[in-house]
Write a protein that holds these residues in place. Structure first.
Motif, short mmCIF file in Angstrom:
data_model
loop_
_atom_site.label_atom_id
_atom_site.label_comp_id
_atom_site.label_asym_id
_atom_site.label_seq_id
_atom_site.Cartn_x
_atom_site.Cartn_y
_atom_site.Cartn_z
N CYS A 149 -14.35 5.13 23.89
CA CYS A 149 -14.54 4.10 22.86
C CYS A 149 -16.02 3.94 22.47
O CYS A 149 -16.41 2.90 21.98
N GLY A 240 -13.11 6.55 18.36
CA GLY A 240 -12.70 5.46 19.25
C GLY A 240 -13.47 4.19 19.02
O GLY A 240 -12.91 3.09 19.08
N LEU A 244 -11.91 0.70 17.91
CA LEU A 244 -12.12 -0.50 18.72
C LEU A 244 -12.64 -1.66 17.89
O LEU A 244 -12.10 -2.78 17.95
#
Length: 347
Positions: A149, A240, A244
């Motif tokens: 992430c 990612g 997020l």
């Protein structure tokens, strides 16, 4: 257990860091200590203004300070900062962790410096090409692990394969999920969808999942990630991180819109009263703060990256999460599992 907390890292440092530690110390085990790393004078001055105490140890004898004189700022170049700011709260924290003077290190500071420091000072687990940030998000009646992430913006298929392997090991040993479902984030579920990275990663995962004990369920579209049927989503750090932050933004939008809608007029206010328990349960489930920070999987010691904008509540949850991370021996088990499969020949 000693939890090392970077008291100078983050947008709201040191107040949020201090308040989070003070709250968490009453919720973690009685044998757990929190060592705040940073400028002693600055920390105790804030403690005096916030709590009327001259030293943080007066609040609890399990709250202590390790004095440092420097801080790595958000605008600092990561590699330069790690090499030259040797008495910064972050570098000192990593060294204390490496020397065994703490069990886990938490920081909400400069992400690039944290990832550089964790890799250079703490070191990678043997067999892992690139460590990765693994964040936990809410999902339907469960949770979702998102990896990577934000730590590796440019990845190779082997990296995504190892991310899947690390996710499986972590979820089995920390959350007791016997056979975690691992999906590859993509724009469609078909094998042929996606760019070169996702197509090659799909094939590598498909061919090696069984021998690496990965329950690979194939490509997963973003809209299906939170169905509760997927335990972890694997992707590169660039994608990612966008995923997020988009999810966090949608969560804030829903919360704000719902709040304004319920307060729109007197009828809305009166009608919402019987629903308040359900609304509060929903808000608690959707609050990403209660899921703590992102674990940096793949390094030899436990490292947790807290959100740069962490408030006291998020620090509180992250400290509790870090304690669980250590208690479950997540890193030791990761090392053991990769040692078993290190000689495995990939297809």
């Amino acid at each position: 257990m000693i939890i090392l907390l970077d008291a100078m890292g983050g947008d709201n440092a040191p107040d949020a860091n201090i308040k989070g530690a003070v709250q968490a110390i009453n919720e973690v085990k009685s044998t757990t200590e929190v060592l705040l790393i940073g400028n002693r004078d600055v920390i105790n001055q804030r403690v005096k203004e916030l709590y009327g105490k001259d030293d943080i140890s007066e609040i609890s004898d399990r709250l202590k300070i390790h004095h440092t004189t420097e801080t790595i700022e958000m605008e600092d170049t990561p590699t330069v900062a790690i090499k030259h700011k040797k008495d910064s709260s972050m570098v000192v924290g990593f060294n204390l962790l490496k020397e065994g003077k703490g069990d886990v290190f938490i920081s909400a500071g400069n992400s690039g410096a944290l990832l550089t420091g964790a890799t250079l000072l703490v070191g990678r687990i043997k067999g892992i090409d690139r460590p990765a940030l693994a964040g936990i998000l809410p999902a339907y009646k469960s949770r979702l692990l998102l990896i990577d992430c934000g730590s590796n913006t440019n990845c190779k298929p082997i990296n995504l394969l190892q991310f899947a392997q690390m996710s499986s090991i972590y979820l089995r040993n920390t959350f007791n999920i016997e056979n975690p479902a691992i999906g590859l984030l993509n724009i469609g579920t078909e094998e042929t969808k996606g760019n070169e990275l996702t197509r090659e990663s799909y094939q590598l995962l498909k061919d090696n999942a069984e021998k690496l004990n990965i329950n690979f369920v194939g490509n997963v579209e973003g809209r299906d990630a939170f169905s509760g049927k997927i335990d972890a989503i694997v992707t590169d750090g660039f994608t990612g991180n966008i995923f997020l932050k988009a999810v966090e933004g949608i969560g804030k939008l829903v919360k704000r819109s719902l709040k304004e809608s319920l307060k729109k007029n007197i009828l809305s206010i009166l009608g919402s009263i019987p629903c308040l328990p359900a609304i509060n349960r929903f808000a608690k489930t959707m609050d990403y703060k209660s899921y703590g920070g992102a674990l940096f999987l793949g390094v030899k010691k436990p490292v947790v990256k807290a959100h740069g904008s962490s408030d006291e509540e998020l620090f509180r949850f992250t400290i509790k999460q870090a304690e669980q991370f250590v208690e479950n021996r997540a890193v030791e088990k990761m090392i053991e599992e990769f040692e078993k499969t290190r000689e495995t020949k990939l297809v």
